[in-house]
Design a protein around this motif. Structure first.
Motif, short mmCIF file in Angstrom:
data_model
loop_
_atom_site.label_atom_id
_atom_site.label_comp_id
_atom_site.label_asym_id
_atom_site.label_seq_id
_atom_site.Cartn_x
_atom_site.Cartn_y
_atom_site.Cartn_z
N SER A 42 -12.20 2.50 -4.31
CA SER A 42 -10.88 2.18 -3.75
C SER A 42 -10.05 1.36 -4.72
O SER A 42 -8.85 1.55 -4.84
CB SER A 42 -11.01 1.45 -2.42
N HIS A 87 -5.71 -7.76 -4.83
CA HIS A 87 -4.56 -8.38 -4.17
C HIS A 87 -4.41 -9.84 -4.62
O HIS A 87 -5.41 -10.55 -4.80
CB HIS A 87 -4.73 -8.34 -2.65
N HIS A 144 0.81 -1.23 0.00
CA HIS A 144 0.00 0.00 0.00
C HIS A 144 0.84 1.28 0.00
O HIS A 144 0.33 2.34 -0.32
CB HIS A 144 -0.92 0.04 1.22
N GLU A 197 -7.69 3.82 -5.57
CA GLU A 197 -7.34 4.72 -4.46
C GLU A 197 -7.77 6.18 -4.67
O GLU A 197 -7.18 7.08 -4.09
CB GLU A 197 -5.84 4.65 -4.15
C1 TPP Z 1 3.81 0.70 -3.40
C2 TPP Z 1 2.42 0.70 -3.93
N1 TPP Z 1 2.12 -0.12 -4.96
C3 TPP Z 1 0.84 -0.16 -5.43
C4 TPP Z 1 -0.13 0.63 -4.88
C5 TPP Z 1 -1.52 0.62 -5.45
N2 TPP Z 1 -2.52 -0.02 -4.61
C6 TPP Z 1 -2.24 -0.75 -3.52
S1 TPP Z 1 -3.61 -1.32 -2.76
C7 TPP Z 1 -4.63 -0.62 -3.92
C8 TPP Z 1 -6.14 -0.77 -3.89
C9 TPP Z 1 -6.80 -0.33 -2.62
O1 TPP Z 1 -6.35 -1.09 -1.51
P1 TPP Z 1 -7.22 -2.25 -0.86
O2 TPP Z 1 -6.43 -2.88 0.20
O3 TPP Z 1 -7.77 -3.16 -1.93
O4 TPP Z 1 -8.38 -1.36 -0.24
P2 TPP Z 1 -9.95 -1.67 -0.13
O5 TPP Z 1 -10.46 -1.91 -1.54
O6 TPP Z 1 -10.08 -2.85 0.74
O7 TPP Z 1 -10.52 -0.42 0.48
C10 TPP Z 1 -3.87 0.05 -4.87
C11 TPP Z 1 -4.43 0.77 -6.05
C12 TPP Z 1 0.24 1.47 -3.81
N3 TPP Z 1 -0.63 2.27 -3.19
N4 TPP Z 1 1.52 1.50 -3.37
#
Ligand code: TPP
Ligand code: ADP
Ligand code: MG
Length: 315
Positions: free
Chosen positions: A212, A313, A52, A253
């Motif tokens: 997200s 993921h 993240h 995000e």
């Molecule tokens: C170093 C890094 N690589 C890739 C990303 C991109 N990324 C990581 S998690 C994610 C999606 C959102 O996170 P998630 O854990 O799936 O959140 P949720 O949908 O549960 O709210 C994205 C776009 C990042 N933020 N940082």
């Protein structure tokens, strides 16, 4: 197993376990009615180093704000108000006291701005990486709660802000450009908390979620859970400055709200939103009757065949 396969498996395995008056899980928050036409909302999201964020591209103050904001966004997406949080951190030995102090200040400042109390949490060591988990408790009047499962055929599909800034910001950060406008948005996104509460009050708003993983995935969650399809006009997608269409659809995000609304009420809704927030809503398509959650992407009326997917993921 991928993220969504695991979540589906958890649903199957735990189906027979008592729910103790909680609604079926699977939405942005889980809902517990507490009487008096009110409900509590619960949500958790975890941020872990390397997946993240990177320690050298996301400063600790911003990470503290982001860890809270991504959770406040889930409560906003239900039409609720966040009231309390639980903060759990696993910190490796090479994290300095200054890092921890700045992280907590970020988390504290956004808590104060949003009027959310820190009610507890957990603190542990870790071998190498930083992991932060936040749980938020929210409240909502029952009639304001917006579920992913309430989209109706004929509804307009609307996003509450431009998309793709966070994905473009991640590219900037990975290229070593740490101080661009989009890099700052990626590191400390704003949750649409006031917008979620306001949209919760509007009966013409039917289904809602937050973006997200990216529109390409998150719209599918509304379609699946409402047993409908969707048509999206690509030329109507609001692309943030410095981003592009594919990043807007798949980068993730952005934490903007995505909702569906009765089409006859849409013009008045858009006018009222703009006069309240000084920013427009963006209608991008229509909910369709296709029961198999088909999403049709149209480029100026022409169907585009794509395999666009948001972030998943372990995919
Ligand atoms: C170093 C890094 N690589 C890739 C990303 C991109 N990324 C990581 S998690 C994610 C999606 C959102 O996170 P998630 O854990 O799936 O959140 P949720 O949908 O549960 O709210 C994205 C776009 C990042 N933020 N940082
Ligand atoms: N490990 C888990 N155990 C139980 N429920 C989970 C787990 N992981 C995810 N969920 C549930 O699955 C649904 C989808 O999760 P997710 O895609 O992370 O939602 P969000 O984008 O709103 O954080 C949510 O209702 C969430 O509470
Ligand atoms: Mg989650």
């Amino acid at each position: 197993m991928t993220e969504f396969e695991l979540i589906a498996r958890i649903g199957q395995l735990f189906a027979g376990v008592p729910r103790n008056d909680f609604e079926e899980p699977g939405d942005d928050c889980t809902v517990l009615g507490i009487g008096g036409s009110e409900s509590l909302l619960f949500t958790a999201d975890l941020l872990t180093e390397g997946i993240h964020f990177l320690r050298n591209t996301t400063p600790p103050y911003e990470l503290g704000r982001k860890a809270l904001a991504v959770n406040l966004s889930d409560v906003a997406a239900m039409g609720g108000r966040s009231v309390a949080t639980l903060l759990s951190v696993a910190l490796p030995p090479d994290v300095s006291d200054e890092w921890t102090e700045a992280f907590l200040r970020g988390y504290r400042d956004l808590s104060a701005e949003e009027g959310v109390m820190l009610a507890g949490g957990d603190t542990t060591s870790s071998r190498h990486d930083i992991t932060v988990n936040v749980t938020v408790v929210g409240r909502a009047a029952d009639h304001c709660i917006k579920r992913r499962s309430d989209a109706r055929a004929g509804d307009a599909i609307v996003v509450a802000g431009p998309l793709g800034a966070s994905g473009a910001g991640l590219c900037d950060l990975l290229a070593g450009n740490l101080d661009t406008p989009n890099a700052r948005i990626h590191n400390a996104p704003a949750a649409q908390t006031a917008e979620g509460l306001w949209l919760g009050e509007r009966t013409e708003v039917h289904a809602m979620t937050d973006l997200s993983d990216g529109l390409a995935s998150d719209l599918r969650h509304i379609a699946e859970q409402s047993h409908v399809g969707a048509t999206v006009d690509l030329e109507r997608i609001p692309i943030a400055p410095g981003s592009d269409l594919v990043t807007a659809l798949t980068g993730g995000e952005d934490y903007k709200l995505l909702f569906t609304a009765a089409p006859e009420a849409l013009p008045a809704l858009c006018r009222a939103f703009e006069s309240r927030f000084g920013r427009p809503l963006y209608p991008i398509g229509t909910v369709t009757e296709a029961e198999d959650d088909t999403i049709v992407w149209l480029d100026r009326g022409r169907r585009v065949e794509t395999d666009w997917r948001g972030y998943e993921h372990n995919a």
